[in-house]
Every structure is written in C-alpha cells, then in structure tokens.
Scaffold this active site. Structure first.
Site: not given
Length: 392
Positions: A72, A201, A294, A298, A386
């Site tokens: 991704h 998100y 979450p 990580k 990220y």
C-alpha cells in the site's frame, strides 16, 4: 535441556528472533504455550511497516509475503465528508506498508523453523523464569504433562502482557507507564472485497471508523464503541449501517460493499510501557514490554524492532564477546517505543471522539486533520510515523 538463548513465545517476535539467531549460528529453543493450530489461526495485526517487511525478507521469510501481501502506497483520511489521500512513498523517500496478516507471518516463520531451525516446542507452558540476575538463568516449563527446565545463557521474554517473563522483573526495579482509553474497537471480518484499495481512517461525530482488508476478497473493518461493549450487542446490519454513516463522503463515486460477517470481536484501547526492558540476562520484547492503541498499527512492528535489536546484540556477543549492544538494549528499544506511543496516542486522539467531547474539541480535531491535508510538513510527519521509525 541446555541452550544459549531460551525464547518464550512463538508469536512473530519469538519466531523471528529464533530465525535471526539461527542464521547467526546462535543456538536457541522456542517454547510456546499454545498448540501450532492456535498460533497459526489467532487473528491479530495486519499492517507491516516498511522496515518490518525488509526484516522478514532479510530473514528469508518474505517470499510468500511478496507474492500474496498487498503493498500500500497510501492511506485515506475522511473527515467533515471530505477525502484526503496521504501518498506515503512521495513523503518518505519511497517507503510504504504491506497488508499481510500476522497469522501468515507466523505460518511462514514456523515453516522455516521446522525446516532445519532450532527446537520449537508447542504446548510447552512456561511457568517461571529463574535466576535472571545470574550467569545461568533458566526457564521452568511444563510439556506433555512433565515439568522440565531450560538452562540458558540468556532468556528472551516474547510471551505477551500476561506471560511469565515480565513477572520475573522485580517490582523494585520496574517502572510502569500506562493509559486506558474510554472507548474500544468493534472489529469484523467479512467475506466481501474491500470497498477501497487502501485503508480509510474516518473521523466522524458518531465516532471513529476504519476500513481495512485482509485480502482482495476479505474486508476488515472497525468501529469505535463505548468501553465495555460486547460484540453480540451489534447485529451485522447495524454494523454495516454504522460504517456507512461514519464513512460518508460528498464523493458520489464511492460506496460501501456489504457482505457476510464471519467474525466479530471487541478490542479495548490502552497504552502500556514497562521500563526497563532488560533485567540481568532476561530481555522483554513485544507485548511483554509495551502495548500501543491499534490506531497506528504499531504493535507487531514494535515487536519486530525489539527482536532485530536483540538479535544484533546477542550476535555481537557471540561473535566478538562484545556486550555493548546487550547493555544498550533497553535504552535503544525504548527510544523507538516511546516514539510509537507518541504517534499512536496522537493519531487516536485526532480520530476518535471522547465520550465527553465538546464542540470546541470537535473543531480542534477538524483543524488538526485540515492541517495534515493542507501542510506538507504535517502530512510528512504522519507518513513517516505510519511507515515506521528506523530499526537502528
């Protein structure tokens, strides 16, 4: 039984540590309290940072990940009915993430271990770590109804938050930091192709939502729910309806794909760090030492960072008698751990609506998201966090 490194836990951390030590010629034994089927089926994380994927490749465990995993190059933020894509490689010098479930990572590492690696004992329950302060620690365990002892030079506690490794660190030398969030995640797996090619998100006045995936045919999705919620309280239709509301956008080209829900679960959100991560010849790794909410994906990646650091330290000690990296283990890992805690908590606060949130709080959240969408520096900070902090 005698070995150089006794590893408690056959999750990704313990299995990868064993693989790295095998490659370095450091003998080790892995003890796992559950059976193989459980380890290969328990659903956990699914997002691999750039550095985690590289570490698996370097360990010879990347072939199936590269064939079946889903690279991704971006994530999408949704807020105030807007869509904003974060281009990860463009902001990080080419780094991305890979969707590849923890269950699959475990399957790959188990197969490598059983094909010529060191001993791996399933259904071997670790009972206690003894003598961590001495030059000859040992792990007492029960296997096939008999109690035995694994004599070691070093012990790696990769056995999670409720394992015995952390309990072997005396309270007098321990410092514990933690936070419990006043909400949880209701997660589902559904037999339906993902509604979007990348993770979404969403910040919404009704609460956070995350649209993810496990494969091209399986959707993974989450809803923010009150702490203490039970999965059975939500029907499949209610879950899809709520995802539809929270993922709403002014873009008429996007629709949510619905399908049969095959699994539901509720995950509480919390942060936890245990300092130090080393006591004598006992080293804590993964959830035994730290837990993150979450939101930032990580947990698994921090565990990989821990064991890569530990493998380097033990290899240097084995090859050159140099204990400098061993002595620095806790300090080295905690720098990365606290950066991940910072990132995960900040992202959680940005996207979730607290039970006592005010209109002022709502506006501050929207301003934060608008800043990411409009300022490259803020967007870069998100992308760097990220895709993962360096393992070095």
């Amino acid at each position: 039984m005698r070995t150089t490194v006794g590893i408690i836990g056959a999750g990704p951390a313990g299995l990868l540590l064993g693989r790295l030590l095998d490659d370095a010629g450091v003998d080790n034994v892995v003890l796992e309290s559950r059976d193989r089927a459980y380890v290969e089926q328990r659903q956990r994380a699914g997002i691999l940072e750039h550095g985690t994927a590289e570490a698996l490749r370097a360990a010879g465990a990347g072939e199936r990940m590269d064939r079946e995993g889903l690279p991704h190059d971006g994530i999408e933020l949704r807020f105030d009915r807007r869509r904003h894509r974060v281009d990860l490689p463009a902001l990080t010098g080419g780094r991305n993430v890979t969707v590849y479930a923890q269950t699959e990572v475990c399957k790959d590492l188990i197969a490598l271990r059983l094909d010529g690696g060191g001993p791996l004992l399933f259904a071997a329950e670790a009972l206690a770590v003894e003598g961590a302060e001495t030059a000859a620690p040992r792990v007492r365990y029960r296997h096939r109804g008999r109690e035995s002892a694994l004599e070691c030079d070093y012990v790696a506690g990769c056995d999670g938050f409720r394992g015995v490794a952390r309990e072997a660190v005396p309270e007098a030398v321990s410092r514990v930091f933690g936070r419990t969030f006043p909400f949880a995640w209701l997660g589902i797996l559904a037999d339906v192709p993902p509604s979007h090619g990348e993770l979404v998100y969403a910040r919404h006045d009704r609460g956070f939502a995350l649209l993810s995936m496990r494969s091209p045919t399986v959707t993974r999705a989450y809803l923010q729910v009150p702490d203490g919620t039970h999965a059975a309280e939500w029907s499949d239709e209610e879950i899809w309806d709520e995802l539809d509301r929270r993922l709403e956008t002014d873009d008429p080209s996007w629709t949510l794909h619905r399908g049969p829900v095959t699994a539901k679960s509720v995950t509480p959100l919390r942060s936890y760090v245990h300092e130090p991560m080393r006591h004598g010849r006992l080293f804590l790794a993964g959830d035994a030492a730290h837990i993150v909410p979450p939101t930032g994906a990580k947990g698994l990646n921090l565990a990989v960072g821990d064991v890569v650091t530990l493998a380097r330290a033990l290899t240097l000690r084995h090859e050159k008698g140099d204990a400098s990296l061993i002595d620095a283990y806790s300090r080295t890992c905690l720098r990365r751990v606290w950066q991940a805690e910072r990132f995960s908590c900040a992202l959680t606060a940005l996207l979730h609506r607290a039970p006592d949130a005010t209109p002022f709080d709502d506006r501050v959240q929207l301003a934060g998201l608008d800043r990411i969408a409009g300022a490259r520096s803020a967007e870069t900070d998100l992308a760097e966090g990220y895709t993962g902090f360096p393992l070095d």
